[in-house]
Motif scaffolding. Structure first.
Motif, mmCIF file in Angstrom:
data_model
loop_
_atom_site.group_PDB
_atom_site.id
_atom_site.type_symbol
_atom_site.label_atom_id
_atom_site.label_comp_id
_atom_site.label_asym_id
_atom_site.label_seq_id
_atom_site.Cartn_x
_atom_site.Cartn_y
_atom_site.Cartn_z
ATOM 1 N N VAL A 31 0.836 -1.201 0.000
ATOM 2 C CA VAL A 31 0.000 0.000 0.000
ATOM 3 C C VAL A 31 0.872 1.254 0.000
ATOM 4 N N GLY A 32 1.850 1.313 0.894
ATOM 5 C CA GLY A 32 2.725 2.485 0.974
ATOM 6 C C GLY A 32 3.500 2.697 -0.313
ATOM 7 N N SER A 33 4.036 1.634 -0.879
ATOM 8 C CA SER A 33 4.781 1.756 -2.140
ATOM 9 C C SER A 33 3.877 2.233 -3.264
ATOM 10 N N ALA A 34 2.661 1.708 -3.331
ATOM 11 C CA ALA A 34 1.725 2.129 -4.378
ATOM 12 C C ALA A 34 1.385 3.609 -4.236
ATOM 13 N N LEU A 35 1.151 4.056 -3.019
ATOM 14 C CA LEU A 35 0.856 5.472 -2.788
ATOM 15 C C LEU A 35 2.040 6.346 -3.170
ATOM 16 N N LEU A 36 3.233 5.935 -2.785
ATOM 17 C CA LEU A 36 4.418 6.734 -3.072
ATOM 18 C C LEU A 36 4.689 6.795 -4.577
ATOM 19 N N ARG A 37 4.568 5.667 -5.274
ATOM 20 C CA ARG A 37 4.750 5.675 -6.738
ATOM 21 C C ARG A 37 3.738 6.609 -7.404
ATOM 22 N N ALA A 38 2.486 6.545 -6.974
ATOM 23 C CA ALA A 38 1.440 7.395 -7.568
ATOM 24 C C ALA A 38 1.712 8.873 -7.284
ATOM 25 N N ALA A 39 2.165 9.190 -6.069
ATOM 26 C CA ALA A 39 2.466 10.591 -5.735
ATOM 27 C C ALA A 39 3.638 11.100 -6.563
ATOM 28 N N LEU A 40 4.646 10.274 -6.764
ATOM 29 C CA LEU A 40 5.795 10.691 -7.575
ATOM 30 C C LEU A 40 5.390 10.881 -9.038
#
Length: 164
Positions: free
Chosen positions: A99-108
């Motif tokens: 979840v955290g990785s998916a959120l961070l990739r989307a924010a970047l």
């Protein structure tokens, strides 16, 4: 020779979406878990409603939020428009599931589309997830001044940045 079997599919990748104004209570509720332990600064519900457009979220199958991450655009950064990631939290039952990785990739990805030169965050922890995604320690004076001046030195946070 026996036929090769296909690898068993892993768990589905978390789906990230932009938050809506009606997510404000869920954003506040998820974040409240992290206020209590001091990982996040407390923000009132009204701020989540006003800033809902900043947030990306992942929902669980039952509709509850599994995680959230805010991206605030600062057009007046010292080196041009910059972004700040804030209020990053993943529900305890959803941690370690991407979840955290998916959120961070989307924010970047969102920051890159916004023509930002860099993205900043402050963390009181080790920041391992950020470091795995190309962030490095940075001086606060490289970050947007309005954000950097609001950092509370008593929290012992360190500033991390990733150029885009």
């Amino acid at each position: 020779m026996p036929p090769r079997s296909a690898a068993a599919p892993g768990p589905p990748r978390p789906t990230v979406r932009r938050a809506r104004a009606d997510d404000a209570e869920a954003l506040h509720g998820l974040s409240r878990l992290f206020f209590r332990c001091g990982a996040l600064r407390e923000r009132p519900l009204a701020l989540y409603a006003a800033d809902a457009a900043d947030f990306l979220v992942v929902e669980r199958a039952d509709g509850a939020l599994a995680g959230c991450l805010g991206l605030r655009i600062h057009p007046d950064g010292p080196s041009g428009p910059g972004g700040v990631l804030y209020n990053f939290c993943v529900a305890p039952g959803s941690q370690g599931r991407g979840v955290g990785s998916a959120l961070l990739r989307a924010a970047l990805a969102r920051a890159s589309k916004g023509s930002l030169w860099a993205v900043f965050t402050a963390t009181g922890g080790g920041g391992e997830l950020f470091l795995r995604h190309g962030f490095t320690p940075a001086a606060a004076d490289l970050a947007p001044a309005s954000w950097a001046s609001a950092l509370d030195p008593r929290r012992g946070s360190r500033v991390l940045a990733r150029t885009l």
